[in-house]
Design a protein around this motif. Structure first.
Motif, mmCIF file in Angstrom:
data_model
loop_
_atom_site.group_PDB
_atom_site.id
_atom_site.type_symbol
_atom_site.label_atom_id
_atom_site.label_comp_id
_atom_site.label_asym_id
_atom_site.label_seq_id
_atom_site.Cartn_x
_atom_site.Cartn_y
_atom_site.Cartn_z
ATOM 1 N N GLY A 59 -1.598 46.400 34.951
ATOM 2 C CA GLY A 59 -0.766 46.263 36.147
ATOM 3 C C GLY A 59 -1.120 47.190 37.281
ATOM 4 O O GLY A 59 -0.433 47.197 38.315
ATOM 5 N N SER A 486 -0.642 37.037 37.979
ATOM 6 C CA SER A 486 0.337 38.016 38.459
ATOM 7 C C SER A 486 0.064 38.390 39.910
ATOM 8 O O SER A 486 0.989 38.557 40.708
ATOM 9 C CB SER A 486 0.311 39.273 37.585
ATOM 10 O OG SER A 486 0.619 38.960 36.233
ATOM 11 N N LYS A 492 4.987 39.966 37.537
ATOM 12 C CA LYS A 492 4.367 39.999 36.218
ATOM 13 C C LYS A 492 4.380 38.617 35.587
ATOM 14 O O LYS A 492 5.434 37.979 35.462
ATOM 15 C CB LYS A 492 5.102 40.995 35.316
ATOM 16 C CG LYS A 492 4.513 41.139 33.924
ATOM 17 C CD LYS A 492 3.140 41.779 33.952
ATOM 18 C CE LYS A 492 2.605 42.047 32.541
ATOM 19 N NZ LYS A 492 1.251 42.625 32.555
#
Length: 780
Positions: A59, A486, A492
């Motif tokens: 991420g 994403s 997400k």
């Protein structure tokens, strides 16, 4: 952000450009083996980008760059998230295989070094495009891809078809680039930011802006032309005039996906609006169906793949604009799958053409035993393109149907389009990947055999990756698919679809697609004949329309040029001075800013008044002159009179400059007139003289009124004080005027000198041309 990420990214970005510079030298030195060495540059860049996979999968994002123009918030910056990193890996990974492939495909070609330099330069431009964060950097690399692709498409420049295809691609994508530039300027002005990564924070304001729709249309103009969406699709099939390595790289895995990348990047910012969800699926659906139908019409293997590429791009645009997370997941999966299987199929077709001497599917057959490795790679790629289980293409197709299938009319309509389009692509995939290898052996222009390792390495690796990514889908999703999705939806997303079939509507639609595709493949010849009749009945298409447009544009430009520039200097000067008079007088008239007429000054008869009288006598002499040479000499009287006035009012250096200018002007003009033999008297008719006099009076009156108005404004002493204060201390000169000209305005003065020199050279050239012409005619 990773440690040393800016340096690593910067090096990876410029490695292809460095290799492009070295390519001609290395090829001259090492021959075809140089391709293997040059392929190390994109391979190293691939490894550099692959280092960021764990962080991006977690991420994080990788950013970096350098400030360029802080006052305008311009920077040379990049941004790596799941979307840009995936593109970077595709560009460098497939690029390394393409460089090796090109070394074998163009072995012995005298311009192989130039070709490899072009394709590596394109690779760098495409890489810069997808990792760019700043608007300016994005646009620069966007246009650079158009320029380098022009060079690659027109590489075989001795053929007219290649030149036409290159020009067509440049015109279409170049026009789209201008549209994108306008769209980026709109984005900048509406949002106040100049970086893509910051747009997500101002997306609501952009969607609510009255300029949103105009911005969207301009951005779509850039994306649709680059990604060959209907009606701008025609340049992509014509670009198949390029060598096969170009087709395998630019027009399947990289350049044509630049528009799709842009739409995916802007989806969190400009998506989720009615306009977005109407325009993208509509044009994407049309492109999907028209691409597959036109592909059935072809017998050239490359053209069949080109039209399926066009159709695939339409499918990606349709999914990107559909407006759901599932659709974005499907687009992400299909984009990766398409890059793998289409790159493999293009390279396999190139190997067939290189070894068998033809790409005509009706003249090929039975190559399975002669080219077993190429056959295996083509078959695996065709299975992935057809969406057969175990392959990554199957996952993409299942996700497409899962995203589109629903009960509302809009979903049913686009689901039907997807099924028909995928079925047609299934048939075309096996027509390319299977038909040339099966059946009885057909005699080909060359004795077909398996090519060298450089020709089959790329297809085998890409086809195998399509299978391995499907089997180990969990790993592919974790590092590639989920981070990419994403980034596209700006939240997400976890993709968990696997190759194990799940009973449901997507599987049923997949079976329908396969059965329909098999039926079309079984009756391919009849389907092709029907499409040929259908397309011929339509008559003119966008491709022919482009020729008409260019021809009309050239004719219109010629007509305008003949009207605006008829070749008469008199008309040019008249138009110039009319515009000058309007520029001087109209602002004063429209704004009502007339100056107050000053009172008549008390003149000293012997000094000021005498020289004004001399100036007036000079004017009368100019008007009464018998020939142009006399008029030039008389005109110099005005300049000398003004120079004396400057001298009387305490400006000796300015007066000296005026004396020099007037003297040189008279001498040079007199010499020119003498050499050009312009001794005749002015024979203009009276109406022409009145018009010219009116224009001259208007220009003189305009300058006079403007100067009077300027003199009546309060005098600002800031510059005078500055020059008086610093001329001695900084420039070490007591003469302020000289210091201003030489030091403070040094560059400006150099420019003025350059202009005078260029003018002198032009005059000399005219004199010499006239002299030669006179000598030939016996006049000199």
């Amino acid at each position: 952000m990773a440690a040393n990420a800016p340096a690593v990214t910067f090096i990876a970005l410029f490695l292809p450009f460095l290799a492009a510079l070295l390519a001609p030298v290395l090829v001259r030195t090492l021959g075809a083996k140089a391709a293997w060495l040059l392929a190390l540059a994109p391979a190293m860049a691939f490894l550099q980008f692959a280092r960021f996979l764990p962080e991006v999968a977690a991420g994080e994002v990788v950013t970096g760059g350098y400030v360029w123009v802080p006052s305008f918030n311009l920077s040379f910056s990049w941004f790596l998230d799941g979307l840009s990193l995936t593109f970077a890996l595709l560009i460098t990974g497939i690029g390394a295989l393409i460089v090796v492939y090109a070394g074998g495909y163009l072995k012995g070609h005298p311009l192989q070094g130039r070709f490899l330099g072009f394709i590596l330069a394109f690779m760098g431009a495409m890489l810069g495009l997808v990792i760019s964060d700043s608007f300016l950097m994005l646009f620069v690399f966007w246009e650079l891809t158009s320029i380098t692709s022009f060079l690659l498409i027109g590489f075989d420049h001795e053929r007219e078809a290649a030149r036409r295809a290159a020009l067509q691609a440049l015109v279409v994508t170049g026009a789209g680039g201008l549209s994108l530039l306008a769209g980026l300027i709109f984005l900048w002005n509406v949002t106040g930011v100049t970086q893509l990564s910051l747009l997500v924070h101002v997306s609501d304001g952009l969607r609510q802006s009255p300029f949103y729709f105009a911005t969207l249309l301009l951005v779509l103009g850039g994306a649709f032309t680059k990604s060959a969406q209907f009606p701008f699709h025609f340049w992509l099939p014509n670009a198949m005039e390029a060598p096969t390595p170009v087709s395998a790289y630019l027009h399947s895995a990289t350049m044509v996906k630049a528009g799709v990348y842009l739409l995916m990047r802007l989806n969190p910012v400009m998506g989720d609006t009615p306009a977005w969800e109407i325009l993208l699926p509509f044009f994407g659906g049309i492109t999907l169906i028209s691409g597959t139908i036109l592909g059935l019409r072809q017998t050239d293997l490359k053209l069949m793949l080109a039209y399926t590429t066009m159709a695939s791009l339409g499918l990606l645009v349709m999914l990107t604009g559909f407006g759901s997370t599932y659709a974005v997941e499907a687009a992400v999966l299909y984009l990766v799958a398409h890059s793998l299987f289409k790159g493999a199929l293009f390279m396999a077709v190139g190997a067939i053409d290189h070894e068998a001497g033809t790409r005509d599917v009706t003249k090929l057959g039975g190559l399975r035993s002669a080219m077993p490795i190429t056959f295996a790679a083509a078959l695996l790629a065709a299975l992935s393109m057809g969406g057969v289980p175990l392959f990554f293409g199957f996952l993409a197709k299942e996700e497409i149907y899962a995203a589109l299938a629903a009960g509302n009319p809009r979903a049913v309509f686009f689901t039907a389009i997807a099924v028909v389009g995928n079925a047609l692509m299934f048939a075309l995939a096996f027509a390319v990947g299977l038909k040339p290898f099966l059946g009885r052996h057909v005699e080909t222009p060359r004795h077909a055999h398996e090519g060298p390792v450089s020709l089959w390495l790329g297809p085998v690796v890409l086809a195998a990756l399509g299978l391995l990514a499907g089997i180990f889908s969990g790993v592919a999703h974790f590092y590639i698919s989920s981070p990419m999705a994403s980034a596209v939806v700006d939240e997400k997303v976890v993709i968990d679809i696997s190759t194990v079939p799940h009973i449901g509507m997507p599987l049923l639609l997949s079976l329908v697609t396969i059965l329909l595709g098999l039926a079309i493949f079984w009756r391919m010849d009849k389907a092709r004949a029907w499409v040929v009749q259908f397309v011929d009945a339509l008559g003119i298409g966008p491709d022919r329309g482009f020729d008409y447009f260019v021809r009309g544009l050239v004719r219109m430009s010629s007509a305008i040029t003949r009207f605006v520039q008829p070749g008469r200097l008199e008309l040019y000067l008249t138009a110039t001075f009319i515009l000058l008079a309007l520029a001087l007088l109209l602002p004063l008239i429209l704004a009502g800013e007339w100056p107050t007429l000053p009172p008549l000054p008390d003149l000293l008869l012997v000094q000021e008044a005498a020289f004004l009288i001399i100036a007036a006598i000079g004017i009368i002499a100019v008007l009464r002159a018998k020939n142009r040479l006399t008029a030039i000499v008389s005109l110099g009287v005005q300049g000398f009179a003004v120079a004396v006035i400057f001298l009387l009012f305490g400006a000796p250096d300015l007066s000296f400059t005026q004396f020099m200018v007037e003297t040189l002007s008279v001498v040079i003009l007199a010499l020119v007139m003498t050499r050009l033999q312009l001794w005749s008297r002015d024979h203009r008719p009276l109406p022409q003289k009145l018009l010219d006099s009116t224009i001259a009076i208007a220009c003189g009156l305009g300058f006079t009124l403007l100067l009077l108005k300027s003199l009546q404004t309060p005098f600002d002493t800031v510059l005078s004080d500055f020059f008086n204060t610093y001329s001695k201390t900084i420039a070490h000169g007591a003469n302020v005027v000289n210091v201003i000209i030489v030091d403070f305005r040094g560059v400006d003065t150099l420019g003025e000198i350059s202009v005078v020199m260029i003018t002198g050279l032009a005059v000399l050239a005219l004199i010499r041309v006239r002299s030669r012409r006179g000598a030939r005619e016996g006049k000199l």
